[in-house]
Design an enzyme around this catalytic site. Structure first.
Site, PDB file in Angstrom:
ATOM      1  N   ASP A 184       0.828  -1.203   0.000  1.00 48.15           N
ATOM      2  CA  ASP A 184       0.000   0.000   0.000  1.00 48.15           C
ATOM      3  C   ASP A 184       0.859   1.249   0.000  1.00 48.15           C
ATOM      4  O   ASP A 184       2.080   1.181   0.193  1.00 48.15           O
ATOM      5  CB  ASP A 184      -0.964  -0.015   1.210  1.00 48.15           C
ATOM      6  N   ASN A 188      -7.634  -2.458  14.241  1.00 36.46           N
ATOM      7  CA  ASN A 188      -9.031  -2.692  13.823  1.00 36.46           C
ATOM      8  C   ASN A 188      -9.161  -3.918  12.914  1.00 36.46           C
ATOM      9  O   ASN A 188     -10.217  -4.157  12.340  1.00 36.46           O
ATOM     10  CB  ASN A 188      -9.599  -1.448  13.122  1.00 36.46           C
ATOM     11  N   HIS A 217      -7.394  -4.504  10.116  1.00 36.90           N
ATOM     12  CA  HIS A 217      -7.062  -4.347   8.692  1.00 36.90           C
ATOM     13  C   HIS A 217      -5.766  -5.068   8.348  1.00 36.90           C
ATOM     14  O   HIS A 217      -4.880  -5.222   9.190  1.00 36.90           O
ATOM     15  CB  HIS A 217      -7.043  -2.866   8.262  1.00 36.90           C
ATOM     16  N   GLU A 219      -9.816  -1.824   5.229  1.00 37.36           N
ATOM     17  CA  GLU A 219     -10.455  -1.500   6.496  1.00 37.36           C
ATOM     18  C   GLU A 219     -11.685  -2.398   6.710  1.00 37.36           C
ATOM     19  O   GLU A 219     -12.180  -3.024   5.756  1.00 37.36           O
ATOM     20  CB  GLU A 219     -10.864  -0.022   6.486  1.00 37.36           C
TER      21      GLU A 219
HETATM   22  C1  F6R Z   1       1.449  -1.172   6.130  1.00 41.30           C
HETATM   23  C2  F6R Z   1       0.194  -1.909   6.252  1.00 41.30           C
HETATM   24  C3  F6R Z   1      -0.618  -1.874   7.499  1.00 41.30           C
HETATM   25  C4  F6R Z   1       0.199  -2.208   8.747  1.00 41.30           C
HETATM   26  C5  F6R Z   1      -0.695  -2.169   9.982  1.00 41.30           C
HETATM   27  C6  F6R Z   1       0.098  -2.432  11.246  1.00 41.30           C
HETATM   28  O1  F6R Z   1       2.011  -1.361   4.851  1.00 41.30           O
HETATM   29  O2  F6R Z   1      -0.194  -2.521   5.328  1.00 41.30           O
HETATM   30  O3  F6R Z   1      -1.676  -2.792   7.386  1.00 41.30           O
HETATM   31  O4  F6R Z   1       0.778  -3.470   8.604  1.00 41.30           O
HETATM   32  O5  F6R Z   1      -1.329  -0.919  10.077  1.00 41.30           O
HETATM   33  O6  F6R Z   1       1.006  -1.391  11.464  1.00 41.30           O
HETATM   34  P1  F6R Z   1       2.154  -1.531  12.570  1.00 41.30           P
HETATM   35  O7  F6R Z   1       3.052  -2.611  12.097  1.00 41.30           O
HETATM   36  O8  F6R Z   1       2.840  -0.179  12.545  1.00 41.30           O
HETATM   37  O9  F6R Z   1       1.477  -1.829  13.844  1.00 41.30           O
END
Ligand code: F6R
Length: 235
Positions: free
Chosen positions: A66, A129, A131, A136
């Site tokens: 992403d 959440n 995702h 989401e």
């Molecule tokens: C980032 C991504 C997000 C993160 C998620 C967890 O490329 O795809 O889904 O993996 O928000 O973020 P952290 O690792 O910072 O807790």
């Protein structure tokens, strides 16, 4: 889903070892990378492995999950910037084969992945959440790469990386859940107490679009790596 509860260092080492072996067996492997805090320790070990000549990324192709939209290339919170800083600048990967979804390419991103032969190994984190990538809650399990409006909880979670919450972009381009499900092998890393409630939901409840990561329950080759804090609410 295979579940492994290990220390953070053991998680990073195990995933590093799997990638080193994969790329040894298949030098032109296609790797799927995530940003966020969860995989940074893996990238540090991959740089160490490269420096010890245990792995070369010379023929590797990569696809990131992403990217924020809009985001300047020079913004240190941009995902290309972060991947350059954490991994790509420090190994021998050909940057022209490192791919990120963007407003210009997202309608072709799934085709680009298919043209590269599909992703062999995907690293995922998980949002508090539920995702994965920026899919989401409520995202269709059939989704391909698309433009999304970020959930308020994601904007709040990610504001820790920005000087001010108003600086967090409100949209992003993300691989879809179907895109991720087409990956041959997936690892998901969850560490820390703030991930414990969603990990309990993911592991103990049936798949639901309210917890996007639960789509992984039907994937044939997924390992969920948890530290003791993230696993602390499991029965
Ligand atoms: C980032 C991504 C997000 C993160 C998620 C967890 O490329 O795809 O889904 O993996 O928000 O973020 P952290 O690792 O910072 O807790």
């Amino acid at each position: 889903m295979q579940i492994k509860i290990l220390s953070k260092d053991e998680i990073y080492q195990d995933i590093n070892n799997r990638i080193v072996k994969l790329v040894k067996d298949k030098p032109n492997a296609v790797l799927g990378f995530a940003t966020g805090q969860s995989p940074v320790g893996v990238y540090q070990l991959l740089v160490d492995s490269f420096n010890k000549k245990l792995i070369s990324f010379k023929d590797v192709t990569s696809f990131n999950l992403d990217e924020y939209y809009p985001i300047e290339d020079s913004n240190p919170q941009g995902f290309r910037y972060l991947m350059n800083h954490n991994l790509f600048n420090n190994v021998d990967i050909d940057k022209s084969r490192t791919n990120f979804p963007s407003i210009d390419n997202y309608q072709q991103y799934d085709q680009l992945i298919a043209n590269a032969g599909g992703i062999d190994f995907q690293i995922l984190g998980i949002g508090s959440n539920g995702h994965i990538a920026f899919n989401e809650p409520g995202t269709s399990f059939d989704s391909l790469t698309h433009l999304v409006k970020l959930a308020d909880s994601t904007i709040k979670d990610n504001s820790r990386f920005f000087s001010d919450i108003s600086k967090v972009p409100t949209q992003a381009i993300t691989m879809g859940l179907k895109t991720i499900m087409q990956t041959k092998e997936i690892v998901l890393i969850a560490t820390g107490k703030n991930k414990a409630p969603v990990i309990k939901q993911l592991i103990e409840n049936a798949a639901s679009i309210n917890v996007p990561a639960s789509v992984l329950k039907t994937h044939p080759n997924v390992t969920i790596y948890l530290d003791a804090d993230a696993a602390s609410l499991l029965c």
